[in-house]
Design a protein around this motif. Structure first.
Motif, PDB file in Angstrom:
ATOM      1  N   SER A 188       0.767  -1.287  -0.039  1.00 57.25           N
ATOM      2  CA  SER A 188       0.050   0.024   0.132  1.00 57.25           C
ATOM      3  C   SER A 188       0.949   1.303   0.009  1.00 57.25           C
ATOM      4  N   TRP A 189       2.201   1.100   0.761  1.00 56.15           N
ATOM      5  CA  TRP A 189       2.887   2.362   0.700  1.00 56.15           C
ATOM      6  C   TRP A 189       3.662   2.650  -0.572  1.00 56.15           C
ATOM      7  N   ALA A 190       3.876   1.465  -1.448  1.00 56.40           N
ATOM      8  CA  ALA A 190       4.512   1.616  -2.815  1.00 56.40           C
ATOM      9  C   ALA A 190       3.280   2.308  -3.828  1.00 56.40           C
ATOM     10  N   SER A 191       2.144   1.795  -3.634  1.00 55.22           N
ATOM     11  CA  SER A 191       1.007   2.348  -4.535  1.00 55.22           C
ATOM     12  C   SER A 191       0.758   3.775  -4.057  1.00 55.22           C
ATOM     13  N   GLU A 192       0.629   4.279  -3.114  1.00 54.42           N
ATOM     14  CA  GLU A 192       0.545   5.742  -2.799  1.00 54.42           C
ATOM     15  C   GLU A 192       1.886   6.421  -3.181  1.00 54.42           C
ATOM     16  N   LEU A 193       2.996   5.975  -3.109  1.00 57.10           N
ATOM     17  CA  LEU A 193       4.251   6.737  -3.842  1.00 57.10           C
ATOM     18  C   LEU A 193       4.067   6.796  -5.332  1.00 57.10           C
ATOM     19  N   GLN A 194       3.596   5.739  -5.810  1.00 54.52           N
ATOM     20  CA  GLN A 194       3.403   5.700  -7.333  1.00 54.52           C
ATOM     21  C   GLN A 194       2.405   6.655  -7.690  1.00 54.52           C
ATOM     22  N   LYS A 195       1.428   6.830  -6.904  1.00 49.91           N
ATOM     23  CA  LYS A 195       0.359   7.993  -7.328  1.00 49.91           C
ATOM     24  C   LYS A 195       0.819   9.423  -7.059  1.00 49.91           C
ATOM     25  N   ARG A 196       1.722   9.355  -6.438  1.00 52.33           N
ATOM     26  CA  ARG A 196       2.248  10.863  -6.268  1.00 52.33           C
ATOM     27  C   ARG A 196       2.989  11.225  -7.415  1.00 52.33           C
ATOM     28  N   SER A 197       2.766  12.645  -7.447  1.00 50.87           N
ATOM     29  CA  SER A 197       3.499  13.225  -8.678  1.00 50.87           C
ATOM     30  C   SER A 197       4.842  13.811  -8.027  1.00 50.87           C
ATOM     31  N   VAL A 198       5.788  13.769  -8.803  1.00 52.58           N
ATOM     32  CA  VAL A 198       7.294  14.336  -8.316  1.00 52.58           C
ATOM     33  C   VAL A 198       7.050  15.895  -8.406  1.00 52.58           C
ATOM     34  N   PRO A 199       7.529  16.385  -7.404  1.00 52.30           N
ATOM     35  CA  PRO A 199       7.478  17.914  -7.094  1.00 52.30           C
ATOM     36  C   PRO A 199       8.550  18.564  -7.842  1.00 52.30           C
ATOM     37  N   CYS A 200       8.151  19.557  -8.172  1.00 50.36           N
ATOM     38  CA  CYS A 200       9.321  20.467  -9.185  1.00 50.36           C
ATOM     39  C   CYS A 200       9.978  19.788 -10.241  1.00 50.36           C
ATOM     40  N   LEU A 201       9.004  19.095 -10.776  1.00 50.84           N
ATOM     41  CA  LEU A 201       9.374  18.162 -12.102  1.00 50.84           C
ATOM     42  C   LEU A 201       9.812  19.204 -13.140  1.00 50.84           C
ATOM     43  N   ALA A 202       9.045  20.239 -13.459  1.00 46.29           N
ATOM     44  CA  ALA A 202       9.406  20.845 -14.584  1.00 46.29           C
ATOM     45  C   ALA A 202      10.682  21.694 -14.445  1.00 46.29           C
ATOM     46  N   GLU A 203      10.963  22.188 -13.253  1.00 45.17           N
ATOM     47  CA  GLU A 203      12.146  23.023 -12.930  1.00 45.17           C
ATOM     48  C   GLU A 203      13.420  21.976 -12.949  1.00 45.17           C
ATOM     49  N   GLN A 204      13.188  20.756 -12.544  1.00 45.89           N
ATOM     50  CA  GLN A 204      14.112  19.585 -12.673  1.00 45.89           C
ATOM     51  C   GLN A 204      14.709  19.505 -14.029  1.00 45.89           C
ATOM     52  N   GLU A 205      13.395  19.366 -14.926  1.00 45.83           N
ATOM     53  CA  GLU A 205      13.988  19.018 -16.259  1.00 45.83           C
ATOM     54  C   GLU A 205      14.586  20.252 -17.123  1.00 45.83           C
ATOM     55  N   PHE A 216      14.674  25.979  -9.486  1.00 37.76           N
ATOM     56  CA  PHE A 216      14.528  24.511  -8.852  1.00 37.76           C
ATOM     57  C   PHE A 216      14.618  24.641  -7.414  1.00 37.76           C
ATOM     58  N   VAL A 217      15.931  25.481  -6.994  1.00 35.00           N
ATOM     59  CA  VAL A 217      16.102  25.537  -5.508  1.00 35.00           C
ATOM     60  C   VAL A 217      14.797  26.309  -4.807  1.00 35.00           C
ATOM     61  N   ARG A 218      14.373  27.185  -5.512  1.00 32.67           N
ATOM     62  CA  ARG A 218      13.128  27.670  -4.763  1.00 32.67           C
ATOM     63  C   ARG A 218      11.939  26.965  -4.946  1.00 32.67           C
ATOM     64  N   CYS A 219      11.762  26.227  -5.801  1.00 32.83           N
ATOM     65  CA  CYS A 219      10.632  25.203  -5.917  1.00 32.83           C
ATOM     66  C   CYS A 219      10.745  24.253  -4.659  1.00 32.83           C
ATOM     67  N   ALA A 220      11.916  23.696  -4.743  1.00 34.75           N
ATOM     68  CA  ALA A 220      12.260  22.545  -3.590  1.00 34.75           C
ATOM     69  C   ALA A 220      12.294  22.978  -2.176  1.00 34.75           C
ATOM     70  N   LYS A 221      12.360  24.232  -1.892  1.00 32.62           N
ATOM     71  CA  LYS A 221      12.367  24.833  -0.506  1.00 32.62           C
ATOM     72  C   LYS A 221      10.768  25.038  -0.034  1.00 32.62           C
ATOM     73  N   MET A 222       9.888  25.178  -1.152  1.00 32.11           N
ATOM     74  CA  MET A 222       8.521  25.266  -0.739  1.00 32.11           C
ATOM     75  C   MET A 222       7.865  24.065   0.218  1.00 32.11           C
TER      76      MET A 222
END
Length: 141
Positions: free
Chosen positions: A94-111, A135-141
């Motif tokens: 159940s923990w793995a399925s929850e992680l897979q459902k989450r979106s990666v934060p700051c994905l656009a900035e990382q790319e 990216f750093v500003r996004c990650a600190k939020m």
């Protein structure tokens, strides 16, 4: 009649003349649970073995008692461990399925940072500073 032949050899028997010695019955057979589980089959023999097993009250020796108790305890421990392992597997699943459902934060900035470092503007990676700062500003939020 003397089946042993004592009277023919001059001996005297305590039994009256012509009396025969009683024939002994069949020897009792005691089956253990392990034996019945391993070799019992369905049908009349299985029911006879089951009824014979019911007549056995306790194993014969202390060593057998200790072995039976040890096997019972081990079976209980195995059942507990299996239950705990199944519960842990369910939790992890159940923990793995929850992680897979989450979106990666700051994905656009990382790319954007990855694209800048892969192909820096003017060939200078130091010019990727604004993308890294975003990216750093996004990650600190």
């Amino acid at each position: 009649r003397d089946p042993v032949g004592l009277e023919n050899m001059g001996g005297v028997s305590s039994r009256p003349f012509g009396a025969t010695r009683p024939t002994p019955g069949p020897a009792p057979i005691f089956y253990t649970e392990e034996f019945l589980q391993g070799y019992a089959t369905a049908g009349p023999r299985a029911t006879a073995a089951a009824s014979a097993a019911e007549t056995v009250v306790e194993p014969i020796s202390d060593a057998e008692l200790k072995a039976a108790e040890r096997m019972r305890i081990l079976a209980e421990l195995r059942a507990e461990e299996l239950h705990e392992a199944e519960a842990a597997a369910k939790r992890i699943g159940s923990w793995a399925s929850e992680l897979q459902k989450r979106s990666v934060p700051c994905l656009a900035e990382q790319e954007q940072v990855e694209r800048c470092y892969a192909n820096p503007p003017g060939g200078d990676q130091l010019r990727c500073g604004p993308a890294v700062d975003a990216f750093v500003r996004c990650a600190k939020m």
